[in-house]
Design a protein around this motif. Structure first.
Motif, PDB file in Angstrom:
ATOM      1  N   ILE A  67      46.657-125.164  82.473  1.00 49.60           N
ATOM      2  CA  ILE A  67      45.223-125.336  82.748  1.00 49.60           C
ATOM      3  C   ILE A  67      44.467-124.039  82.513  1.00 49.60           C
ATOM      4  O   ILE A  67      43.430-124.019  81.841  1.00 49.60           O
ATOM      5  N   THR A  68      44.982-122.922  83.058  1.00 51.78           N
ATOM      6  CA  THR A  68      44.285-121.646  82.865  1.00 51.78           C
ATOM      7  C   THR A  68      44.314-121.223  81.398  1.00 51.78           C
ATOM      8  O   THR A  68      43.331-120.669  80.888  1.00 51.78           O
ATOM      9  N   GLU A  69      45.413-121.521  80.707  1.00 54.89           N
ATOM     10  CA  GLU A  69      45.474-121.195  79.276  1.00 54.89           C
ATOM     11  C   GLU A  69      44.499-122.049  78.480  1.00 54.89           C
ATOM     12  O   GLU A  69      43.973-121.597  77.448  1.00 54.89           O
ATOM     13  N   ALA A  70      44.247-123.263  78.930  1.00 55.84           N
ATOM     14  CA  ALA A  70      43.271-124.119  78.256  1.00 55.84           C
ATOM     15  C   ALA A  70      41.870-123.519  78.369  1.00 55.84           C
ATOM     16  O   ALA A  70      41.088-123.538  77.406  1.00 55.84           O
ATOM     17  N   VAL A  71      41.549-122.978  79.550  1.00 56.62           N
ATOM     18  CA  VAL A  71      40.239-122.334  79.730  1.00 56.62           C
ATOM     19  C   VAL A  71      40.120-121.139  78.798  1.00 56.62           C
ATOM     20  O   VAL A  71      39.099-120.964  78.114  1.00 56.62           O
ATOM     21  N   ASP A  92      40.334-117.620  89.071  1.00 55.23           N
ATOM     22  CA  ASP A  92      41.766-117.426  88.827  1.00 55.23           C
ATOM     23  C   ASP A  92      42.037-117.044  87.370  1.00 55.23           C
ATOM     24  O   ASP A  92      42.921-116.228  87.090  1.00 55.23           O
ATOM     25  N   VAL A  93      41.273-117.623  86.450  1.00 53.50           N
ATOM     26  CA  VAL A  93      41.433-117.271  85.038  1.00 53.50           C
ATOM     27  C   VAL A  93      41.086-115.804  84.831  1.00 53.50           C
ATOM     28  O   VAL A  93      41.798-115.066  84.123  1.00 53.50           O
ATOM     29  N   LEU A  94      40.008-115.357  85.471  1.00 55.49           N
ATOM     30  CA  LEU A  94      39.580-113.964  85.331  1.00 55.49           C
ATOM     31  C   LEU A  94      40.636-113.011  85.879  1.00 55.49           C
ATOM     32  O   LEU A  94      40.927-111.965  85.288  1.00 55.49           O
ATOM     33  N   LYS A  95      41.251-113.389  86.992  1.00 54.42           N
ATOM     34  CA  LYS A  95      42.327-112.553  87.550  1.00 54.42           C
ATOM     35  C   LYS A  95      43.504-112.468  86.584  1.00 54.42           C
ATOM     36  O   LYS A  95      44.162-111.434  86.485  1.00 54.42           O
ATOM     37  N   ALA A 106      36.950-109.182  73.493  1.00 55.86           N
ATOM     38  CA  ALA A 106      35.680-109.916  73.435  1.00 55.86           C
ATOM     39  C   ALA A 106      35.623-110.959  74.542  1.00 55.86           C
ATOM     40  O   ALA A 106      34.562-111.240  75.101  1.00 55.86           O
ATOM     41  N   LEU A 107      36.789-111.532  74.879  1.00 52.07           N
ATOM     42  CA  LEU A 107      36.846-112.544  75.926  1.00 52.07           C
ATOM     43  C   LEU A 107      36.387-111.965  77.262  1.00 52.07           C
ATOM     44  O   LEU A 107      35.517-112.522  77.923  1.00 52.07           O
ATOM     45  N   LEU A 108      36.986-110.837  77.667  1.00 56.33           N
ATOM     46  CA  LEU A 108      36.610-110.223  78.941  1.00 56.33           C
ATOM     47  C   LEU A 108      35.142-109.819  78.940  1.00 56.33           C
ATOM     48  O   LEU A 108      34.420-110.040  79.922  1.00 56.33           O
ATOM     49  N   HIS A 109      34.695-109.230  77.850  1.00 56.87           N
ATOM     50  CA  HIS A 109      33.306-108.779  77.760  1.00 56.87           C
ATOM     51  C   HIS A 109      32.351-109.961  77.927  1.00 56.87           C
ATOM     52  O   HIS A 109      31.387-109.901  78.693  1.00 56.87           O
ATOM     53  N   ASN A 110      32.629-111.054  77.224  1.00 56.52           N
ATOM     54  CA  ASN A 110      31.744-112.212  77.284  1.00 56.52           C
ATOM     55  C   ASN A 110      31.773-112.891  78.648  1.00 56.52           C
ATOM     56  O   ASN A 110      30.736-113.315  79.166  1.00 56.52           O
TER      57      ASN A 110
END
Length: 211
Positions: free
Chosen positions: A27-31, A73-76, A112-116
């Motif tokens: 699930i988190t990988e899908a996000v 949780d995805v951000l962590k 880019a993912l973290l920045h966005n």
């Protein structure tokens, strides 16, 4: 059958179903996959996430109350992990703490993912507040605990507020990672900051009286 077998049935006979880490990871990988493909946080519905992960919506709701809890949780997961402090000295622990901030700054610049995500997250007050309560405040408490040790050991003056002292250590690194995205993040930045601030905050030595 002996009494021990009656008291401790095999795992397959026990009630309840453990949460599947594999399902949660999918699930988190899908996000992350959807965000990397250009979807915004606003675009990500639970239905779309579930379809990408190959699970039902109910599977997600059993684990998270809603999107914002899932995003947290995805951000962590995608952020660099918090370091394990060496515990060898106050200085070493402060350096390790600031080095983790420097590494996060580098990660946000290169990802880019973290920045966005961080840029978008500020449009979600509940998510932003949850991130601060669950992540930032924990790191802040860790920093202040190190500062209190420094005071107890006589390395840091005791007449200043603990939170202010912690900010004096953390501030220069946050300035370069948040307010100045082009700020230099040299590998020895953490050591330079810690040594400079520790020197400035050392308790003053009273001159010896002459008889």
């Amino acid at each position: 059958m002996n009494p021990t077998q009656r008291q401790n049935p095999p795992p397959e006979h026990r009630r309840g179903r453990p949460r599947s880490e594999t399902v949660e990871r999918s699930i988190t990988e899908a996000v992350v996959k959807l965000l990397e493909e250009g979807a915004s946080l606003a675009d990500l519905s639970i239905e779309r996430i579930a379809r990408t992960a190959g699970v039902g919506k109910a599977t997600i709701y059993r684990r998270w109350k809603g999107k914002e809890d899932l995003f947290l949780d995805v951000l962590k997961d995608v952020e660099p992990t918090d370091p394990e402090l060496p515990g060898t000295s106050v200085r070493d622990d402060l350096v390790a703490m600031l080095e983790s901030l420097r590494q996060r700054g580098l990660a946000k610049r290169s990802s880019a993912l973290l920045h966005n995500v961080f840029a978008q997250m500020q449009n979600y007050p509940k998510l932003w507040a949850a991130y601060h309560a669950n992540v930032v405040e924990g790191r802040r408490r860790t920093g202040m605990a190190i500062v209190r040790r420094g005071i107890d050991e006589g390395l840091i003056r005791s007449d200043l507020d603990t939170a202010l002292i912690n900010d004096l250590f953390v501030g220069p690194v946050l300035l370069r990672t948040v307010l100045r995205p082009d700020g230099v993040l040299d590998g020895d930045l953490a050591e330079h900051v810690v040594d400079a601030v520790l020197t400035g905050l050392a308790p003053s030595r009273q001159p010896e009286s002459r008889g």
